[in-house]
Design an enzyme around this catalytic site. Structure first.
Site, short mmCIF file in Angstrom:
data_model
loop_
_atom_site.label_atom_id
_atom_site.label_comp_id
_atom_site.label_asym_id
_atom_site.label_seq_id
_atom_site.Cartn_x
_atom_site.Cartn_y
_atom_site.Cartn_z
N TYR A 138 0.82 -1.22 0.00
CA TYR A 138 0.00 0.00 0.00
C TYR A 138 0.86 1.27 0.00
O TYR A 138 0.38 2.34 -0.35
CB TYR A 138 -0.94 0.04 1.21
CG TYR A 138 -2.04 -1.00 1.19
CD1 TYR A 138 -2.32 -1.72 0.03
CD2 TYR A 138 -2.80 -1.26 2.31
CE1 TYR A 138 -3.32 -2.67 0.00
CE2 TYR A 138 -3.81 -2.21 2.29
CZ TYR A 138 -4.06 -2.91 1.13
OH TYR A 138 -5.06 -3.84 1.11
N LYS A 189 3.07 -15.29 2.70
CA LYS A 189 2.97 -16.04 1.45
C LYS A 189 4.41 -16.41 1.05
O LYS A 189 4.89 -16.07 -0.05
CB LYS A 189 2.27 -15.16 0.40
CG LYS A 189 1.92 -15.84 -0.90
CD LYS A 189 0.74 -16.79 -0.79
CE LYS A 189 0.49 -17.47 -2.13
NZ LYS A 189 -0.40 -18.63 -2.03
N ASP A 221 -3.42 -17.95 1.96
CA ASP A 221 -4.58 -18.60 1.33
C ASP A 221 -5.16 -19.65 2.27
O ASP A 221 -6.38 -19.77 2.43
CB ASP A 221 -4.23 -19.19 -0.04
CG ASP A 221 -2.88 -19.89 -0.06
OD1 ASP A 221 -2.09 -19.71 0.88
OD2 ASP A 221 -2.62 -20.64 -1.02
N ASP A 245 -5.56 -6.58 5.92
CA ASP A 245 -6.74 -5.85 5.48
C ASP A 245 -7.86 -6.85 5.17
O ASP A 245 -9.00 -6.72 5.63
CB ASP A 245 -6.35 -5.05 4.21
CG ASP A 245 -7.41 -4.06 3.78
OD1 ASP A 245 -8.45 -3.97 4.46
OD2 ASP A 245 -7.20 -3.39 2.76
N ASP A 249 -11.19 -8.21 7.83
CA ASP A 249 -12.59 -8.05 7.43
C ASP A 249 -13.30 -9.40 7.42
O ASP A 249 -14.45 -9.52 7.83
CB ASP A 249 -12.69 -7.42 6.03
CG ASP A 249 -12.82 -5.91 6.11
OD1 ASP A 249 -12.57 -5.35 7.20
OD2 ASP A 249 -13.17 -5.29 5.09
#
Ligand code: NAD
Length: 354
Positions: A138, A189, A221, A245, A249
């Site tokens: 980001y 990852k 994942d 992020d 959620d």
């Protein structure tokens, strides 16, 4: 304890009013709390032509902690991007160097049926996601748009983390895990990304400083799957900005109620900004129906993480549990047989329970 209170827009002022009553109650019982109110978001734009007015920055810098309602609303959607309410929020996080974002996902027994998962999978869930907030793809440079050699347009971003960035967020994670059930799962990852390989190495190195915490690693994942398959296997999850992020959620939805979830963003000295995870809910603003409990629980987190006032923090949290057990429900968490109350009445019930 100096607290900068920033109600913001939409339901922000209504829910903050109830949180202020909780703070007043604690103050009346002897805690040295001082609150000063400032404008942010659309309210900042209305007051000073800026979603984060200078006065608010100064107030937030001077304070030991910031309590925020929510920002945004349709009235401001036509403004240029830099003047939008959400920019106020992004900027204050940056101004204060808030790199550690704590998002608990707790399922209260009375609300387990509100989850989209089967009750037995989520009943008793008490999970903390710690997301790094100021680095990663980001913020990584370079980023932008360019043309390939064949003349095609492409967009690109840069994922990166330095060792010191990983070390400081890892230490926050281990500190939190030490105070909970001493289980920490770091999510990355590392099978594909170099950034993640470094992340895993550094988190593993820091774990040597915390021998009592059991560290595990999981690919993002798989973590996304495990969160809906068997969420109770987790206690504290540590992850980077973009994975956090998405996972935070996802985890919030396990609880089924956006009006119940607080969050904290902290700097190196544990100074924090505390806020509900939901937005300004313009659809219900001004109607005395918003659920103030996420904001009240944000006060509880503030007392615990910034002020180390564990007893007061637990007093607020217990009061919230008690009003749920007594059957009080705002519209968003209403079930048949419960007592439907408005924002103010929910605040009344919490104050009585305290
Ligand atoms: P939202 O979270 O405001 O609302 C989503 C839904 O949840 C709405 O139906 C709303 O009524 C309900 N809801 C939210 N909080 C509630 C509460 N406390 N009690 C009862 N119901 C509640 O998200 P949105 O509708 O996508 O966004 C509305 C505005 O909020 C936009 O301007 C957006 O940019 C902004 N926003 C701000 C923040 C923030 O301040 N941190 C976060 C997300 C969105």
């Amino acid at each position: 304890m100096k607290i900068a209170v920033l109600p913001g827009d939409g339901i922000g002022p209504e829910i903050i009013d109830q949180a202020l009553r909780v703070l007043d109650t604690l103050k009346a019982d002897g805690l040295a709390i001082e609150c000063e109110v400032g404008a942010i978001g659309g309210a900042g734009y209305d007051e000073a032509g800026d979603p984060l007015p200078d006065r608010t920055i100064a107030l937030a810098r001077e304070a030991d902690a910031v309590l925020l309602g929510a920002v945004g609303g349709p009235k401001y959607d036509v403004l240029p991007r830099a003047m939008r309410p959400e920019q106020g929020l992004l900027r204050i996080r940056k101004e204060l160097g808030l790199f550690a974002n704590l998002r608990p996902a707790v399922v209260y027994p009375e609300l387990a049926s509100a989850s989209s998962l089967k009750s037995e999978l989520v009943e008793g869930l008490d999970l903390m996601i710690l997301r790094e907030l100021t680095g990663d793809i980001y913020f990584g440079q370079p980023r932008g748009r360019r043309q390939t050699e064949s003349g095609e347009d492409e967009g690109f971003d840069t994922m990166k983390y330095s060792v010191s960035e990983i070390e400081r967020i890892a230490r926050v994670a281990f500190d939190i895990a030490e105070k909970r059930s001493r289980k920490l799962c770091s999510v990355d990852k590392a099978n594909v990304l170099d950034t993640s390989i470094l992340w895993r190495e550094v988190v593993t190195k820091i774990s040597a400083e915390y021998p009592s915490v059991e560290l595990s690693h999981m690919y993002v994942d798989n973590a996304a799957m495990q969160l809906v398959r068997e969420p109770k296997q987790f206690d504290v999850i540590l992850t980077g900005n973009i994975f956090g992020d998405i996972l935070s959620d996802e985890a919030s939805m396990l609880t089924g109620s956006i009006g119940m979830l607080p969050s904290a963003s902290m700097d190196v000295n544990r100074k924090g900004l505390f806020e509900p995870i939901h937005g300004s809910a313009p659809d219900i603003s001004g109607k005395n129906v918003a659920n103030p409990l996420a904001t009240i629980l944000s006060v509880s987190m503030m007392l615990k993480y910034t002020f180390n006032e564990i007893e007061a923090s637990e007093r607020v949290e217990s009061a919230v549990k008690s009003v749920l057990a007594q059957g009080f429900r705002t519209a968003d968490i209403f079930q048949e047989g419960a007592q439907r109350v408005g924002t103010r009445e929910m605040g009344d019930a919490v104050i009585r329970a305290m």
